[in-house]
Write a protein that holds these residues in place. Structure first.
Motif, PDB file in Angstrom:
ATOM      1  N   GLU A 141       0.834  -1.211   0.000  1.00  0.00           N
ATOM      2  CA  GLU A 141       0.000   0.000   0.000  1.00  0.00           C
ATOM      3  C   GLU A 141       0.862   1.253   0.000  1.00  0.00           C
ATOM      4  OE1 GLU A 141      -4.020  -1.397   2.323  1.00  0.00           O
ATOM      5  OE2 GLU A 141      -2.200  -1.130   3.515  1.00  0.00           O
ATOM      6  N   TRP A 142       1.975   1.247   0.744  1.00  0.00           N
ATOM      7  CA  TRP A 142       2.878   2.402   0.709  1.00  0.00           C
ATOM      8  C   TRP A 142       3.453   2.592  -0.691  1.00  0.00           C
ATOM      9  CZ3 TRP A 142       2.641   6.299   3.624  1.00  0.00           C
ATOM     10  CH2 TRP A 142       2.435   6.214   5.007  1.00  0.00           C
ATOM     11  N   SER A 143       3.748   1.487  -1.359  1.00  0.00           N
ATOM     12  CA  SER A 143       4.243   1.569  -2.732  1.00  0.00           C
ATOM     13  C   SER A 143       3.201   2.225  -3.634  1.00  0.00           C
ATOM     14  CB  SER A 143       4.584   0.174  -3.246  1.00  0.00           C
ATOM     15  OG  SER A 143       5.022   0.215  -4.584  1.00  0.00           O
ATOM     16  N   ASP A 144       1.939   1.828  -3.470  1.00  0.00           N
ATOM     17  CA  ASP A 144       0.864   2.418  -4.266  1.00  0.00           C
ATOM     18  C   ASP A 144       0.666   3.899  -3.930  1.00  0.00           C
ATOM     19  OD1 ASP A 144       0.475  -0.033  -5.439  1.00  0.00           O
ATOM     20  OD2 ASP A 144      -1.217  -0.594  -4.156  1.00  0.00           O
ATOM     21  N   ILE A 145       0.779   4.230  -2.639  1.00  0.00           N
ATOM     22  CA  ILE A 145       0.636   5.628  -2.217  1.00  0.00           C
ATOM     23  C   ILE A 145       1.745   6.477  -2.831  1.00  0.00           C
ATOM     24  CG2 ILE A 145       0.827   7.173  -0.215  1.00  0.00           C
ATOM     25  CD1 ILE A 145      -0.563   4.866   1.386  1.00  0.00           C
ATOM     26  N   HIS A 146       2.977   5.963  -2.804  1.00  0.00           N
ATOM     27  CA  HIS A 146       4.071   6.714  -3.420  1.00  0.00           C
ATOM     28  C   HIS A 146       3.810   6.937  -4.900  1.00  0.00           C
ATOM     29  CE1 HIS A 146       7.824   7.116  -5.686  1.00  0.00           C
ATOM     30  NE2 HIS A 146       8.125   7.962  -4.729  1.00  0.00           N
ATOM     31  N   PHE A 147       3.343   5.896  -5.579  1.00  0.00           N
ATOM     32  CA  PHE A 147       3.021   6.019  -6.996  1.00  0.00           C
ATOM     33  C   PHE A 147       2.029   7.155  -7.224  1.00  0.00           C
ATOM     34  CE2 PHE A 147      -0.150   4.859 -10.274  1.00  0.00           C
ATOM     35  CZ  PHE A 147       0.642   4.949 -11.397  1.00  0.00           C
ATOM     36  N   SER A 148       0.998   7.234  -6.393  1.00  0.00           N
ATOM     37  CA  SER A 148      -0.016   8.269  -6.555  1.00  0.00           C
ATOM     38  C   SER A 148       0.538   9.656  -6.242  1.00  0.00           C
ATOM     39  CB  SER A 148      -1.220   7.981  -5.653  1.00  0.00           C
ATOM     40  OG  SER A 148      -1.906   6.825  -6.077  1.00  0.00           O
ATOM     41  N   LEU A 149       1.307   9.775  -5.157  1.00  0.00           N
ATOM     42  CA  LEU A 149       1.866  11.074  -4.786  1.00  0.00           C
ATOM     43  C   LEU A 149       2.873  11.565  -5.819  1.00  0.00           C
ATOM     44  CD1 LEU A 149       2.430  10.593  -0.952  1.00  0.00           C
ATOM     45  CD2 LEU A 149       0.937  12.307  -2.018  1.00  0.00           C
ATOM     46  N   ALA A 150       3.783  10.677  -6.239  1.00  0.00           N
ATOM     47  CA  ALA A 150       4.783  11.069  -7.227  1.00  0.00           C
ATOM     48  C   ALA A 150       4.121  11.424  -8.550  1.00  0.00           C
ATOM     49  CB  ALA A 150       5.798   9.939  -7.419  1.00  0.00           C
ATOM     50  N   GLY A 151       3.129  10.631  -8.946  1.00  0.00           N
ATOM     51  CA  GLY A 151       2.409  10.937 -10.175  1.00  0.00           C
ATOM     52  C   GLY A 151       1.680  12.257 -10.087  1.00  0.00           C
ATOM     53  N   LEU A 152       1.069  12.524  -8.945  1.00  0.00           N
ATOM     54  CA  LEU A 152       0.365  13.786  -8.744  1.00  0.00           C
ATOM     55  C   LEU A 152       1.326  14.967  -8.875  1.00  0.00           C
ATOM     56  CD1 LEU A 152      -2.494  14.858  -7.846  1.00  0.00           C
ATOM     57  CD2 LEU A 152      -1.575  14.889  -5.520  1.00  0.00           C
ATOM     58  N   LEU A 153       2.472  14.880  -8.218  1.00  0.00           N
ATOM     59  CA  LEU A 153       3.435  15.978  -8.238  1.00  0.00           C
ATOM     60  C   LEU A 153       4.078  16.156  -9.607  1.00  0.00           C
ATOM     61  CD1 LEU A 153       5.064  15.313  -4.764  1.00  0.00           C
ATOM     62  CD2 LEU A 153       3.864  17.418  -5.437  1.00  0.00           C
ATOM     63  N   LYS A 154       4.261  15.066 -10.352  1.00  0.00           N
ATOM     64  CA  LYS A 154       4.887  15.170 -11.666  1.00  0.00           C
ATOM     65  C   LYS A 154       3.906  15.565 -12.765  1.00  0.00           C
ATOM     66  CE  LYS A 154       7.929  12.617 -13.494  1.00  0.00           C
ATOM     67  NZ  LYS A 154       8.934  13.686 -13.713  1.00  0.00           N
ATOM     68  N   LEU A 155       2.712  15.003 -12.720  1.00  0.00           N
ATOM     69  CA  LEU A 155       1.773  15.175 -13.827  1.00  0.00           C
ATOM     70  C   LEU A 155       0.876  16.393 -13.698  1.00  0.00           C
ATOM     71  CD1 LEU A 155       0.695  11.435 -14.234  1.00  0.00           C
ATOM     72  CD2 LEU A 155       2.389  12.691 -15.568  1.00  0.00           C
ATOM     73  N   VAL A 156       0.818  16.966 -12.498  1.00  0.00           N
ATOM     74  CA  VAL A 156      -0.069  18.123 -12.278  1.00  0.00           C
ATOM     75  C   VAL A 156       0.778  19.295 -11.800  1.00  0.00           C
ATOM     76  CG1 VAL A 156      -2.192  18.922 -11.192  1.00  0.00           C
ATOM     77  CG2 VAL A 156      -1.860  16.474 -11.602  1.00  0.00           C
ATOM     78  N   PRO A 157       1.421  20.023 -12.714  1.00  0.00           N
ATOM     79  CA  PRO A 157       2.309  21.115 -12.303  1.00  0.00           C
ATOM     80  C   PRO A 157       1.594  22.295 -11.684  1.00  0.00           C
ATOM     81  CG  PRO A 157       2.099  21.042 -14.694  1.00  0.00           C
ATOM     82  CD  PRO A 157       1.429  19.816 -14.178  1.00  0.00           C
ATOM     83  N   VAL A 158       0.289  22.434 -11.934  1.00  0.00           N
ATOM     84  CA  VAL A 158      -0.497  23.511 -11.349  1.00  0.00           C
ATOM     85  C   VAL A 158      -1.650  22.874 -10.578  1.00  0.00           C
ATOM     86  CG1 VAL A 158      -1.793  25.627 -11.772  1.00  0.00           C
ATOM     87  CG2 VAL A 158       0.100  25.008 -13.283  1.00  0.00           C
ATOM     88  N   MET A 159      -1.754  23.180  -9.283  1.00  0.00           N
ATOM     89  CA  MET A 159      -2.746  22.550  -8.418  1.00  0.00           C
ATOM     90  C   MET A 159      -3.568  23.588  -7.667  1.00  0.00           C
ATOM     91  SD  MET A 159      -0.661  19.473  -6.536  1.00  0.00           S
ATOM     92  CE  MET A 159       0.395  18.322  -7.420  1.00  0.00           C
ATOM     93  N   PRO A 160      -4.709  23.165  -7.138  1.00  0.00           N
ATOM     94  CA  PRO A 160      -5.455  24.039  -6.232  1.00  0.00           C
ATOM     95  C   PRO A 160      -4.601  24.419  -5.020  1.00  0.00           C
ATOM     96  CG  PRO A 160      -6.831  22.209  -6.948  1.00  0.00           C
ATOM     97  CD  PRO A 160      -5.440  21.917  -7.437  1.00  0.00           C
ATOM     98  N   GLU A 161      -4.876  25.567  -4.448  1.00  0.00           N
ATOM     99  CA  GLU A 161      -4.078  26.093  -3.349  1.00  0.00           C
ATOM    100  C   GLU A 161      -4.000  25.101  -2.186  1.00  0.00           C
ATOM    101  OE1 GLU A 161      -3.747  30.227  -0.704  1.00  0.00           O
ATOM    102  OE2 GLU A 161      -5.530  29.804  -1.919  1.00  0.00           O
ATOM    103  N   GLY A 162      -2.799  24.894  -1.690  1.00  0.00           N
ATOM    104  CA  GLY A 162      -2.576  24.046  -0.525  1.00  0.00           C
ATOM    105  C   GLY A 162      -2.336  22.583  -0.833  1.00  0.00           C
TER     106      GLY A 162
END
Length: 344
Positions: free
Chosen positions: A227-248
């Motif tokens: 599950e931690w591996s899957d969480i990292h995948f989601s967090l890293a993907g979020l940070l890499k693929l979404v360069p502009v995000m909602p505040e916070g």
């Protein structure tokens, strides 16, 4: 004891005594993983680990050591120098410089979150608009040293209802909107991004359950390695693929990434502009020992821990024709526009 367990004991014995001490949680995880490694047979079953591989931001390191360095490590671990060459570099006379100091991954990512909160620009695009991003990529052929640069420009539909123009290393195409029963993970549409919590622990649970806001009373202590591996995948993907995000959301994602066991700091990483920083990478216990993962580094300025850019690796072709590349990239600019292919 298996060869893997012996190797881990050797690395732990040589662990820098002057490094920041491990917290109690990380220490217990290290003991548990080392104990498991000690009882592993010489030919462990790798099928489950292989099933957890993902082609994004993966670096392999043995399980017990990964836990031991989760609080952050240090000089003497693999050094990735200019152009992506691998070698070992121990702390020397210049170890007092910011990029050379021992620093924990959690410290870097918490500082990055604080910097982002102070400097992030609040943006609230309409659903019918597009988020424009311009990314600069420098790619180096590992065998020949030949370098090539690309400018990738994307126009992504805010709510995903319109086709988007996306590019990858200079090649662009129209991406159709998601169908009625289609979804994307990690999410990129603002409708879903706006619902993600900006508390790092709640964000982790939301990404784990793929639910958006999550009010369940789950504990991070109950999360397993897969599950931690899957969480990292989601967090890293979020940070890499979404360069502009909602505040916070980006600060919360940085803090959440710092909570993932196996995330570590690597000093002396060059970004696409030639600046030396400290990088954050991940040692995935789901990748079998001896198998390389997809290399991914988040590079931060060594003093303020402001985010500078990414370091990735890719390959093309196969067999004798396989070519391997090191990619350095950074976000050059972004804007909210009214239509695809409209430049700010």
């Amino acid at each position: 004891m298996s060869d893997r367990g012996i190797d881990e004991l050797r690395v732990l014995r040589e662990y820098d005594a002057e490094a920041p001490p491990l917290d109690d949680t990380t220490r217990e995880r290290a003991r548990a993983r080392l104990s498991a490694a000690m009882s592993t047979t010489a030919a462990p079953d790798r099928s489950a680990a292989r099933a957890g591989r993902r082609p994004v931001l993966r670096i392999a390191l043995t399980g017990g050591v990964a836990a031991a360095v989760a609080a952050g490590v240090l000089i003497g671990l693999p050094y990735h120098g200019e152009g992506g060459g691998d070698g070992s570099r121990a702390a020397g006379p210049g170890a007092g410089s910011p990029a050379m100091r021992n620093v924990s991954a959690q410290t870097v990512l918490n500082d990055a979150a604080a910097y982002e909160r102070r400097h992030e620009k609040a943006v609230s695009p309409r659903d019918d608009q597009f988020v424009y991003t311009k990314e600069i990529i420098q790619e180096t052929n590992r065998a020949t040293g030949a370098k090539k640069s690309y400018v990738d420009e994307d126009w992504r539909s805010v709510d995903g209802s319109q086709r988007s123009w996306v590019m990858e290393i200079g090649h662009g195409w129209w991406a159709p909107p998601l169908g009625k029963d289609e979804s994307m993970w990690p999410p990129q549409d603002w409708g879903t991004l706006r619902k993600l919590p900006t508390d790092p622990e709640k964000l982790i649970l939301s990404l784990l359950h793929k639910t958006g806001p999550d009010d369940r009373n789950d504990s991070l202590d109950d999360i397993g390695e897969q599950e931690w591996s899957d969480i990292h995948f989601s967090l890293a993907g979020l940070l890499k693929l979404v360069p502009v995000m909602p505040e916070g959301l980006r600060p919360a994602a940085y803090e959440a990434l710092g909570m993932v066991p196996g995330v570590r700091a690597v000093p002396n990483q060059k970004d696409a502009k030639g600046r030396t920083g400290v990088a954050i990478t991940y040692d995935d216990p789901m990748i079998p020992s001896g198998e390389g993962g997809y290399g991914g580094f988040f590079i931060f300025e060594p003093s303020t821990h402001r985010f500078l850019g990414f370091r990735d690796e890719r390959s093309s072709g196969d067999g004798k024709n396989m070519k391997r590349y090191v990619q350095l990239s950074y976000l050059d600019s972004w804007a909210v526009v009214d239509r695809a292919k409209q430049r700010p």
